[in-house]
Design a protein around this motif. Structure first.
Motif, PDB file in Angstrom:
ATOM      1  N   LYS A 100      19.077  -7.575 -19.354  1.00  0.00           N
ATOM      2  CA  LYS A 100      18.333  -6.628 -18.438  1.00  0.00           C
ATOM      3  C   LYS A 100      18.359  -7.317 -16.901  1.00  0.00           C
ATOM      4  O   LYS A 100      18.491  -8.336 -16.775  1.00  0.00           O
ATOM      5  CB  LYS A 100      16.968  -6.301 -18.908  1.00  0.00           C
ATOM      6  CG  LYS A 100      16.881  -5.686 -20.448  1.00  0.00           C
ATOM      7  CD  LYS A 100      15.608  -5.505 -20.626  1.00  0.00           C
ATOM      8  CE  LYS A 100      15.201  -5.058 -22.074  1.00  0.00           C
ATOM      9  NZ  LYS A 100      13.851  -5.014 -22.298  1.00  0.00           N
ATOM     10  N   GLY A 101      18.099  -6.407 -16.256  1.00  0.00           N
ATOM     11  CA  GLY A 101      17.820  -6.854 -14.860  1.00  0.00           C
ATOM     12  C   GLY A 101      18.746  -6.999 -13.939  1.00  0.00           C
ATOM     13  O   GLY A 101      18.618  -7.134 -12.732  1.00  0.00           O
ATOM     14  N   SER A 127      16.478 -11.589 -19.232  1.00  0.00           N
ATOM     15  CA  SER A 127      16.215 -10.533 -17.928  1.00  0.00           C
ATOM     16  C   SER A 127      16.327 -11.259 -16.797  1.00  0.00           C
ATOM     17  O   SER A 127      15.693 -12.422 -16.542  1.00  0.00           O
ATOM     18  CB  SER A 127      14.959  -9.940 -18.110  1.00  0.00           C
ATOM     19  OG  SER A 127      14.693  -9.346 -19.274  1.00  0.00           O
ATOM     20  N   VAL A 128      17.319 -10.772 -15.758  1.00  0.00           N
ATOM     21  CA  VAL A 128      17.131 -11.450 -14.505  1.00  0.00           C
ATOM     22  C   VAL A 128      16.013 -10.881 -13.591  1.00  0.00           C
ATOM     23  O   VAL A 128      15.762  -9.754 -13.564  1.00  0.00           O
ATOM     24  CB  VAL A 128      18.804 -10.879 -13.942  1.00  0.00           C
ATOM     25  CG1 VAL A 128      18.447 -11.399 -12.334  1.00  0.00           C
ATOM     26  CG2 VAL A 128      19.718 -11.217 -14.613  1.00  0.00           C
ATOM     27  N   THR A 129      15.198 -11.895 -13.261  1.00  0.00           N
ATOM     28  CA  THR A 129      14.128 -11.694 -12.711  1.00  0.00           C
ATOM     29  C   THR A 129      14.161 -11.499 -11.038  1.00  0.00           C
ATOM     30  O   THR A 129      13.913 -10.677 -10.497  1.00  0.00           O
ATOM     31  CB  THR A 129      12.919 -12.616 -12.937  1.00  0.00           C
ATOM     32  OG1 THR A 129      12.972 -12.520 -14.375  1.00  0.00           O
ATOM     33  CG2 THR A 129      11.584 -11.977 -12.766  1.00  0.00           C
ATOM     34  N   GLU A 175      16.306 -16.784 -11.324  1.00  0.00           N
ATOM     35  CA  GLU A 175      15.304 -16.915 -12.362  1.00  0.00           C
ATOM     36  C   GLU A 175      15.348 -15.819 -13.434  1.00  0.00           C
ATOM     37  O   GLU A 175      15.623 -14.648 -13.070  1.00  0.00           O
ATOM     38  CB  GLU A 175      13.942 -16.658 -11.520  1.00  0.00           C
ATOM     39  CG  GLU A 175      12.769 -16.684 -12.625  1.00  0.00           C
ATOM     40  CD  GLU A 175      11.419 -16.415 -12.260  1.00  0.00           C
ATOM     41  OE1 GLU A 175      11.087 -16.743 -11.202  1.00  0.00           O
ATOM     42  OE2 GLU A 175      10.709 -15.528 -12.757  1.00  0.00           O
ATOM     43  N   ALA A 193      14.390 -14.429 -17.544  1.00  0.00           N
ATOM     44  CA  ALA A 193      13.303 -14.640 -18.660  1.00  0.00           C
ATOM     45  C   ALA A 193      13.963 -14.654 -20.106  1.00  0.00           C
ATOM     46  O   ALA A 193      14.725 -13.583 -20.357  1.00  0.00           O
ATOM     47  CB  ALA A 193      12.285 -13.416 -18.561  1.00  0.00           C
ATOM     48  N   TRP A 194      14.039 -15.635 -20.746  1.00  0.00           N
ATOM     49  CA  TRP A 194      14.631 -15.514 -21.932  1.00  0.00           C
ATOM     50  C   TRP A 194      13.763 -15.579 -23.347  1.00  0.00           C
ATOM     51  O   TRP A 194      12.553 -16.008 -23.136  1.00  0.00           O
ATOM     52  CB  TRP A 194      15.302 -17.046 -22.384  1.00  0.00           C
ATOM     53  CG  TRP A 194      16.458 -17.180 -21.446  1.00  0.00           C
ATOM     54  CD1 TRP A 194      16.617 -17.045 -20.035  1.00  0.00           C
ATOM     55  CD2 TRP A 194      17.782 -17.392 -21.872  1.00  0.00           C
ATOM     56  NE1 TRP A 194      17.850 -17.367 -19.609  1.00  0.00           N
ATOM     57  CE2 TRP A 194      18.646 -17.600 -20.791  1.00  0.00           C
ATOM     58  CE3 TRP A 194      18.212 -17.741 -23.042  1.00  0.00           C
ATOM     59  CZ2 TRP A 194      19.871 -17.727 -20.622  1.00  0.00           C
ATOM     60  CZ3 TRP A 194      19.661 -18.162 -23.131  1.00  0.00           C
ATOM     61  CH2 TRP A 194      20.431 -18.121 -22.059  1.00  0.00           C
ATOM     62  N   SER A 195      14.063 -14.423 -24.083  1.00  0.00           N
ATOM     63  CA  SER A 195      13.293 -14.212 -25.082  1.00  0.00           C
ATOM     64  C   SER A 195      13.695 -13.993 -26.443  1.00  0.00           C
ATOM     65  O   SER A 195      15.065 -13.294 -26.578  1.00  0.00           O
ATOM     66  CB  SER A 195      12.588 -12.856 -24.902  1.00  0.00           C
ATOM     67  OG  SER A 195      11.681 -12.376 -25.946  1.00  0.00           O
ATOM     68  N   ARG A 205       9.692 -17.843 -25.669  1.00  0.00           N
ATOM     69  CA  ARG A 205       9.690 -17.172 -24.558  1.00  0.00           C
ATOM     70  C   ARG A 205       9.574 -18.008 -23.259  1.00  0.00           C
ATOM     71  O   ARG A 205       8.862 -18.993 -23.246  1.00  0.00           O
ATOM     72  CB  ARG A 205       8.449 -16.269 -24.397  1.00  0.00           C
ATOM     73  CG  ARG A 205       8.397 -15.033 -25.428  1.00  0.00           C
ATOM     74  CD  ARG A 205       7.097 -14.138 -25.007  1.00  0.00           C
ATOM     75  NE  ARG A 205       7.270 -13.073 -24.233  1.00  0.00           N
ATOM     76  CZ  ARG A 205       6.239 -12.473 -23.487  1.00  0.00           C
ATOM     77  NH1 ARG A 205       4.952 -12.878 -23.751  1.00  0.00           N
ATOM     78  NH2 ARG A 205       6.409 -11.351 -22.999  1.00  0.00           N
ATOM     79  N   LYS A 206      10.648 -17.929 -22.423  1.00  0.00           N
ATOM     80  CA  LYS A 206      10.834 -18.985 -21.464  1.00  0.00           C
ATOM     81  C   LYS A 206      11.283 -18.727 -20.107  1.00  0.00           C
ATOM     82  O   LYS A 206      12.352 -17.697 -20.236  1.00  0.00           O
ATOM     83  CB  LYS A 206      11.745 -20.063 -22.175  1.00  0.00           C
ATOM     84  CG  LYS A 206      11.680 -21.507 -21.435  1.00  0.00           C
ATOM     85  CD  LYS A 206      12.505 -22.363 -22.236  1.00  0.00           C
ATOM     86  CE  LYS A 206      12.704 -23.745 -21.313  1.00  0.00           C
ATOM     87  NZ  LYS A 206      11.448 -24.544 -21.153  1.00  0.00           N
ATOM     88  N   VAL A 207      10.771 -18.758 -19.185  1.00  0.00           N
ATOM     89  CA  VAL A 207      11.355 -18.666 -18.051  1.00  0.00           C
ATOM     90  C   VAL A 207      12.298 -19.587 -17.523  1.00  0.00           C
ATOM     91  O   VAL A 207      11.729 -20.785 -17.299  1.00  0.00           O
ATOM     92  CB  VAL A 207      10.181 -18.662 -16.625  1.00  0.00           C
ATOM     93  CG1 VAL A 207      10.684 -18.511 -15.254  1.00  0.00           C
ATOM     94  CG2 VAL A 207       9.328 -17.640 -16.936  1.00  0.00           C
TER      95      VAL A 207
END
Lengths: 130, 179
Positions: B52-53, B100-102, B118, B120-122, B134-136
């Motif tokens: 996403k993102g 997700s690409v933040t 950055e 976000a991996w879930s 859950r990791k940034v």
């Protein structure tokens, strides 16, 4: 060596990890970006207040809020300075994990004021989170 | 003297055209796939990947990461490293990875292009919907003139390098989990 030309490029995106988590938020803290001398943190805080949240802003990193809001703004010069890009991220204050983020990018010909950029990004995040 | 100035002007003009010429191209999934990724542990499960993102790259835009290319790069990396037994499409895997690409921070001009990414991996276990990770993940890559003279290419290489580093960190973190 500029990468951008005079042509208009517009982009507005938003991404929500978990809409339920976003809808459950009540208190937020907008973390002021160290080099921000334009008060974008205040614009974001004001915008979030209009959506009914209790919002504080500053340079601290409090844990007793439902969400931490961070942002990155990029500016360009074309006759006058204008905001080229704004990214706003709403995070879990415990681990910085992004709950939602939004980004708007407008080149000079379709430039928006900082307030309009903040409005667009925040509105897109919550539209996506419905 | 006049000829020398004309020649120098021509060279400068040619370099400027070379630097500005060409449309921006998106980060490719091949370019974002880490080479020689080794993982400490392999998991005997199936996994699905969702991204996403990301955003598409317009002709007058600068290089972006699309969801489809990021997904393909992560899937290729999982297959190459054998981190999971197999990849499934849809939601029927043992685990579901969402990336997700933040934020992606790219320079507008310069000689060296430094890109910060950055994500976000879930990772969720599908049988009971528990969150395994859950990791940034933050990564950086700098592309220089020695990588590419043409600016749009140099920027794409910087974006792809940051994505490679990001995927490497993310998959290594997953490999260290006791699933």
């Amino acid at each position: 060596m500029a990468l951008t030309s005079g042509c208009a490029v517009n982009r507005a995106t938003a991404n929500v990890d978990n809409p339920a988590a976003l809808n459950g938020l009540k208190t937020m803290y907008v973390s002021k970006l160290e080099p921000d001398g334009r008060g974008i943190n205040v614009l974001i805080a004001d915008k979030l207040r209009t959506r009914g949240y209790t919002v504080a802003t500053g340079t601290e990193k409090p844990l007793d809020v439902d969400a931490l809001v961070t942002y990155k703004d990029k500016w360009m010069w074309d006759i006058t300075m204008y905001m080229l890009e704004l990214t706003i991220t709403i995070r879990d204050p415990k681990n910085d994990f992004p709950l939602a983020s939004g980004n708007s990018f407008h080149t000079s010909l379709t430039r928006k004021s900082p307030t309009e950029m903040v409005d667009e990004v925040v509105d897109n995040i919550f539209k996506q989170g419905k | 003297m006049k000829t020398l100035i004309q020649r120098i002007s021509l060279i400068v003009a040619s370099l400027a055209v070379l630097n500005l010429a060409g449309c921006a191209s998106p980060a490719s999934h091949e370019g974002m796939t880490p080479q020689n990724l080794t993982v400490s542990k392999k998991h005997p499960y199936s996994i699905s990947v969702e991204t996403k993102g990301g955003s598409e790259t317009g002709a007058m835009d600068s290089s972006n990461i699309s969801n489809a290319d990021l997904k393909a790069a992560i899937e290729s990396s999982i297959v190459k490293s054998s981190l999971f037994k197999n990849i499934v499409q849809g939601k029927s895997g043992d685990y579901e990875l969402t990336v997700s690409v933040t934020e992606i921070s790219k320079p507008l001009f310069g000689l060296s292009f430094k890109v910060d990414l950055e994500t976000a991996w879930s990772l969720v276990k599908k049988s009971d919907n528990t969150i395994a990770m859950r990791k940034v993940i933050k990564s950086t890559h700098t592309a220089t003139m020695s990588d590419a003279v043409v600016a749009v290419t140099r920027l794409r290489l910087a974006v792809e390098g940051a994505a490679q580093e990001n995927i490497t960190q993310g998959l290594k973190a997953i490999s260290e989990l006791g699933l």
